[in-house]
Design a protein around this motif. Structure first.
Motif, PDB file in Angstrom:
ATOM      1  N   SER A  42       0.824  -1.203   0.000  1.00  0.00           N
ATOM      2  CA  SER A  42       0.000   0.000   0.000  1.00  0.00           C
ATOM      3  C   SER A  42       0.862   1.257   0.000  1.00  0.00           C
ATOM      4  N   GLU A  43       1.965   1.233   0.740  1.00  0.00           N
ATOM      5  CA  GLU A  43       2.872   2.378   0.766  1.00  0.00           C
ATOM      6  C   GLU A  43       3.459   2.642  -0.617  1.00  0.00           C
ATOM      7  N   LEU A  44       3.793   1.569  -1.332  1.00  0.00           N
ATOM      8  CA  LEU A  44       4.408   1.710  -2.647  1.00  0.00           C
ATOM      9  C   LEU A  44       3.400   2.108  -3.718  1.00  0.00           C
ATOM     10  N   PHE A  45       2.300   1.370  -3.777  1.00  0.00           N
ATOM     11  CA  PHE A  45       1.385   1.510  -4.905  1.00  0.00           C
ATOM     12  C   PHE A  45       0.096   2.267  -4.563  1.00  0.00           C
ATOM     13  N   GLY A  46      -0.130   2.570  -3.287  1.00  0.00           N
ATOM     14  CA  GLY A  46      -1.355   3.252  -2.891  1.00  0.00           C
ATOM     15  C   GLY A  46      -2.520   2.292  -2.766  1.00  0.00           C
ATOM     16  N   HIS A  47      -3.677   2.811  -2.352  1.00  0.00           N
ATOM     17  CA  HIS A  47      -4.856   1.943  -2.231  1.00  0.00           C
ATOM     18  C   HIS A  47      -6.127   2.751  -2.506  1.00  0.00           C
ATOM     19  N   GLU A  48      -7.174   2.013  -2.869  1.00  0.00           N
ATOM     20  CA  GLU A  48      -8.484   2.617  -3.109  1.00  0.00           C
ATOM     21  C   GLU A  48      -9.284   2.622  -1.807  1.00  0.00           C
ATOM     22  N   LYS A  49     -10.275   3.481  -1.744  1.00  0.00           N
ATOM     23  CA  LYS A  49     -11.158   3.534  -0.591  1.00  0.00           C
ATOM     24  C   LYS A  49     -11.856   2.187  -0.407  1.00  0.00           C
ATOM     25  N   GLY A  50     -11.808   1.661   0.822  1.00  0.00           N
ATOM     26  CA  GLY A  50     -12.456   0.390   1.129  1.00  0.00           C
ATOM     27  C   GLY A  50     -11.657  -0.832   0.749  1.00  0.00           C
ATOM     28  N   ALA A  51     -10.388  -0.656   0.330  1.00  0.00           N
ATOM     29  CA  ALA A  51      -9.566  -1.802  -0.087  1.00  0.00           C
ATOM     30  C   ALA A  51      -9.291  -2.750   1.075  1.00  0.00           C
ATOM     31  N   PHE A  52      -9.245  -2.201   2.286  1.00  0.00           N
ATOM     32  CA  PHE A  52      -9.025  -3.017   3.482  1.00  0.00           C
ATOM     33  C   PHE A  52      -9.537  -2.226   4.677  1.00  0.00           C
ATOM     34  N   THR A  53      -9.594  -2.875   5.811  1.00  0.00           N
ATOM     35  CA  THR A  53     -10.084  -2.227   7.022  1.00  0.00           C
ATOM     36  C   THR A  53      -9.220  -1.011   7.353  1.00  0.00           C
ATOM     37  N   GLY A  67       0.262   6.183  -3.630  1.00  0.00           N
ATOM     38  CA  GLY A  67       1.467   5.547  -3.105  1.00  0.00           C
ATOM     39  C   GLY A  67       2.741   6.299  -3.471  1.00  0.00           C
ATOM     40  N   LYS A  68       3.859   5.808  -2.951  1.00  0.00           N
ATOM     41  CA  LYS A  68       5.151   6.449  -3.175  1.00  0.00           C
ATOM     42  C   LYS A  68       5.528   6.469  -4.655  1.00  0.00           C
ATOM     43  N   VAL A  69       5.184   5.415  -5.386  1.00  0.00           N
ATOM     44  CA  VAL A  69       5.548   5.355  -6.803  1.00  0.00           C
ATOM     45  C   VAL A  69       4.878   6.498  -7.563  1.00  0.00           C
ATOM     46  N   GLN A  87      -7.736  -0.340 -12.199  1.00  0.00           N
ATOM     47  CA  GLN A  87      -7.223   0.514 -13.263  1.00  0.00           C
ATOM     48  C   GLN A  87      -5.695   0.542 -13.265  1.00  0.00           C
ATOM     49  N   GLU A  88      -5.116   0.358 -14.451  1.00  0.00           N
ATOM     50  CA  GLU A  88      -3.675   0.478 -14.593  1.00  0.00           C
ATOM     51  C   GLU A  88      -3.294   1.952 -14.696  1.00  0.00           C
ATOM     52  N   ILE A  89      -2.276   2.338 -13.940  1.00  0.00           N
ATOM     53  CA  ILE A  89      -1.846   3.734 -13.901  1.00  0.00           C
ATOM     54  C   ILE A  89      -0.407   3.803 -14.414  1.00  0.00           C
ATOM     55  N   SER A  90      -0.187   4.564 -15.465  1.00  0.00           N
ATOM     56  CA  SER A  90       1.155   4.720 -16.021  1.00  0.00           C
ATOM     57  C   SER A  90       1.945   5.727 -15.181  1.00  0.00           C
ATOM     58  N   VAL A  91       3.206   5.413 -14.929  1.00  0.00           N
ATOM     59  CA  VAL A  91       4.070   6.308 -14.157  1.00  0.00           C
ATOM     60  C   VAL A  91       5.420   6.442 -14.857  1.00  0.00           C
ATOM     61  N   ASP A  92       5.969   7.631 -14.753  1.00  0.00           N
ATOM     62  CA  ASP A  92       7.275   7.911 -15.352  1.00  0.00           C
ATOM     63  C   ASP A  92       8.238   8.243 -14.224  1.00  0.00           C
ATOM     64  N   VAL A  93       8.984   7.245 -13.770  1.00  0.00           N
ATOM     65  CA  VAL A  93       9.914   7.448 -12.657  1.00  0.00           C
ATOM     66  C   VAL A  93      11.274   6.841 -12.986  1.00  0.00           C
ATOM     67  N   ARG A  94      12.277   7.442 -12.410  1.00  0.00           N
ATOM     68  CA  ARG A  94      13.627   6.858 -12.440  1.00  0.00           C
ATOM     69  C   ARG A  94      13.804   6.112 -11.114  1.00  0.00           C
ATOM     70  N   VAL A  95      14.255   4.866 -11.167  1.00  0.00           N
ATOM     71  CA  VAL A  95      14.345   4.030  -9.974  1.00  0.00           C
ATOM     72  C   VAL A  95      15.807   3.834  -9.578  1.00  0.00           C
TER      73      VAL A  95
END
Length: 306
Positions: free
Chosen positions: A61-72, A80-82, A122-130
């Motif tokens: 969840s920290e990396l990719f984020g989460h949707e409302k109601g995904a877990f308690t 997310g951080k990405v 939903q797939e989310i495109s990201v442009d990051v340098r890792v």
């Protein structure tokens, strides 16, 4: 360290995924920030996450984020951080501690540069340098089944090995003096330098905590010093003289000769006359020896040290 810095300068303008290898305290995050600062992405976010510091069930969840109601407890959509690093640099510290279940999702992200939030479709495109870092041996982790080999090849398009502080020889004093100047200025202390016993102690100590330990000791010494020079006692160190054993006399002589010249240049801030006096040789002899070992006084000057 000069070789490491040259690699940083070459790699920074690219988007190549970079793996920083080094013991804890060697400055991996500092170099990761240098990669970002020297890159075309420098105006955007530098986002760091320590894979060892976040519980396994929260890391995805920290990396990719989460949707409302995904877990308690997921009361709202969270980025997310990405995604926060979009357009900038994502620094994955201690990637060797990433849970194996999450490694496959990280591999897909690195291959496709798309993510899905936890609980989302939903797939989310990201442009990051890792940029990744670890203080462990990736090969050993792979052998033990703790790290995916295919992920290793993705994160190590370029690998930079950072030497521990104890192996930096003359660089130890250069860095120690730099930090001493920095902390003395910050604490507004009139401290002029390191006493001879402090220099000997810094050279002899093993520095298991690397640069982070050096910073702590010098910061404390600046506060505790009674005089204008920081002593070994101020640093909390004892003067020692531990030498490793070697049987090849030619190699021993060359190694000792080269190290003595570099230390003399360091102590004299690149002043050839003073270095020659310390070594007990003439200026022409020192120039010949420096040529023999490929050394230059330029990198040891006060300007270079600062």
């Amino acid at each position: 360290m000069l070789a490491v810095c040259r690699m940083i300068e070459k790699v920074a303008p690219t988007d190549v995924t970079t793996l920083l290898l080094g013991e804890s305290g060697t400055g991996k995050e500092l170099l990761a920030r240098a990669l970002h600062r020297l890159s075309p992405r420098s105006e955007n976010n530098f986002v760091a996450i320590n894979c060892a510091a976040i519980p396994e069930n929260l890391l995805e969840s920290e990396l990719f984020g989460h949707e409302k109601g995904a877990f308690t407890g997921a009361h709202k959509q969270t980025v997310g951080k990405v995604e926060l690093a979009n357009g900038g640099t994502l620094f994955l510290d201690e990637i060797g501690d990433m849970p194996t279940a999450l490694q496959s999702k990280m591999l897909r992200f690195l291959q496709e540069r798309v993510i899905e939030r936890v609980g989302g479709r939903q797939e989310i495109s990201v442009d990051v340098r890792v940029v990744c870092a670890t203080n462990q041996s990736p090969q050993d982790l792979i052998k033990e089944g703790l790290f995916r080999e295919d992920l290793y090849y993705r994160v190590s398009e370029i690998t930079i090995n950072i030497p521990p502080y104890r192996e930096r020889e003359e660089g130890r004093l250069i860095l120690a003096r730099n930090l001493l100047h920095k902390f003395a200025k910050k604490e507004r202390r009139a401290i002029n330098g390191l006493a001879d016993d402090a220099v000997q102690a810094i050279e002899a100590y093993a520095w298991p905590g690397n640069v982070r330990e050096l910073e702590n000791k010098i910061k404390g010494a600046v506060i505790m010093a009674d005089g204008e020079m920081v002593t070994a006692a101020d640093l909390g160190l004892q003067v020692g003289n531990d030498q490793g054993d070697s049987l090849n006399l030619r190699e021993v002589r060359q190694r000792a000769e080269s190290k003595a010249i570099r230390v003399a240049l360091t102590k004299s801030y690149g002043n050839i006359s003073k270095a020659a006096d310390l070594l007990g040789v003439t200026r022409p002899t020192l120039y010949d020896l420096m040529s023999k070992y490929g050394l230059s006084a330029e990198g040891y000057s006060k300007k270079a040290a600062s």
